[in-house]
Write a protein that holds these residues in place. Structure first.
Motif, PDB file in Angstrom:
ATOM      1  N   TYR A 254       1.079  -1.386  -0.111  1.00  0.00           N
ATOM      2  CA  TYR A 254      -0.029  -0.197   0.071  1.00  0.00           C
ATOM      3  C   TYR A 254       0.918   1.021   0.132  1.00  0.00           C
ATOM      4  CZ  TYR A 254       0.941   0.389   5.133  1.00  0.00           C
ATOM      5  OH  TYR A 254       1.730   0.141   6.308  1.00  0.00           O
ATOM      6  N   ASN A 257       1.314   3.148  -3.524  1.00  0.00           N
ATOM      7  CA  ASN A 257       0.366   4.271  -4.177  1.00  0.00           C
ATOM      8  C   ASN A 257       0.621   5.665  -2.760  1.00  0.00           C
ATOM      9  OD1 ASN A 257      -0.988   2.905  -6.339  1.00  0.00           O
ATOM     10  ND2 ASN A 257      -2.484   2.287  -4.705  1.00  0.00           N
ATOM     11  N   GLU A 258       0.772   5.103  -1.849  1.00  0.00           N
ATOM     12  CA  GLU A 258       0.899   6.598  -1.050  1.00  0.00           C
ATOM     13  C   GLU A 258       1.725   7.555  -0.747  1.00  0.00           C
ATOM     14  OE1 GLU A 258       1.482   5.369   3.556  1.00  0.00           O
ATOM     15  OE2 GLU A 258      -0.606   4.440   3.596  1.00  0.00           O
TER      16      GLU A 258
END
Length: 301
Positions: A254, A257-258
């Motif tokens: 994850y 995308n951050e």
């Protein structure tokens, strides 16, 4: 009185645990091994071992802002102004980037393969998590420019090396730095350690990481919370390709995308299916290099 004594005992225990956390995470001489190395020799390719057998590499050195002597391999066989700096990950060394360096060499690049502080043949008593390392990479950029004022430079980092090159991107860089490739980097050292505390040890980040943050400032001269790739990438003007494996359990997927969303520079991303941590180039080398070469061709002339 009993409550005060109990409080002192609890604080002392927390400090001891936080110190052990610091020692485990940031002491390069602790007992942990290179966590990204394959234990299966059958998985190694000739390019993974290329730098060990390549006789025409030179050992070169720089001195850092805090008087450490850092080592790198320099491969300067090509009559070219193109340069790649390949930046390895946590607890590994320059040789770990052999396959990356080999590819750039075959593409006509000169290559600098640094040992980050506290790793390989470089001096240092702590792991920088990319923060002080960003200043060291800028020193390597200056080293290249002293050799070749017309150099076109790309930075390619994996894992902590990827976090490092993203942290570099937030600094004021010479126009010679054209492009950055980050492969499975974390958003920040604090976020990464908090994730590992929960994932590996089932421990909360508060207050252990807060205490560890202070210990790091005392012993390593930086706060863990300072080492933020996501804060640095927000300031970047350097085109960046973001790469991550969707099976990464060490630096969580994850974070890709951050980081991508935080970057305001020209950018693209590549997801490698079924790739664990730092395995993207091995799992699908053809797709990996097709994307990288297409991306850097826009900026490296």
């Amino acid at each position: 009185m009993f409550i005060l004594v109990l409080l002192i005992i609890v604080v002392a225990i927390l400090i001891c645990i936080a110190y052990k956390l610091y020692n485990y995470a940031l002491n390069p001489n602790s007992s942990k091994k290179g966590i990204f190395n394959s234990n299966n020799k059958n998985e190694l390719r000739k390019e993974d071992l290329w730098i060990n057998d390549f006789n025409d590499k030179s050992s070169v050195y720089i001195n850092t802002f805090d008087n450490l002597r850092l080592h790198a391999y320099e491969i300067k066989e090509n009559k070219s102004n193109k340069w790649a700096i390949t930046v390895h990950g946590y607890t590994t060394n320059a040789e770990y980037m052999s396959s990356i360096a080999y590819k750039y060499y075959t593409l006509g690049y000169n290559v600098i393969m640094p040992d980050l502080r506290g790793h390989g043949k470089s001096e240092g008593h702590y792991i920088g998590m990319g923060w002080h390392d960003r200043l060291d990479i800028i020193k390597w950029i200056e080293y290249i420019l002293n050799e070749d004022k017309n150099a076109q430079i790309l930075l390619h980092g994996i894992s902590m090396g990827a976090a490092t090159v993203m942290m570099v991107s937030g600094e004021e860089l010479p126009k010679n730095v054209k492009v950055i490739i980050e492969d499975c980097g974390y958003t920040g050292a604090k976020e990464q350690l908090a994730y590992k505390l929960k994932n590996m040890f089932k421990l909360p980040s508060f207050p252990l990481l807060n205490i560890c943050n202070i210990i790091a400032k005392i012993k390593a001269k930086y706060f863990i919370s300072e080492a933020s790739a996501i804060n640095q990438i927000k300031k970047s003007n350097t085109p960046t390709l973001f790469i991550h494996g969707d099976k990464d359990k060490f630096v969580p997927f994850y974070m890709l995308n951050e980081l991508y969303d935080a970057c305001n520079a020209y950018k693209d991303k590549l997801i490698i299916n079924n790739a664990g941590h730092a395995k993207c180039e091995k799992v699908d080398s053809d797709l990996y290099w097709e994307k990288v070469i297409k991306f850097i061709a826009k900026f490296m002339k």
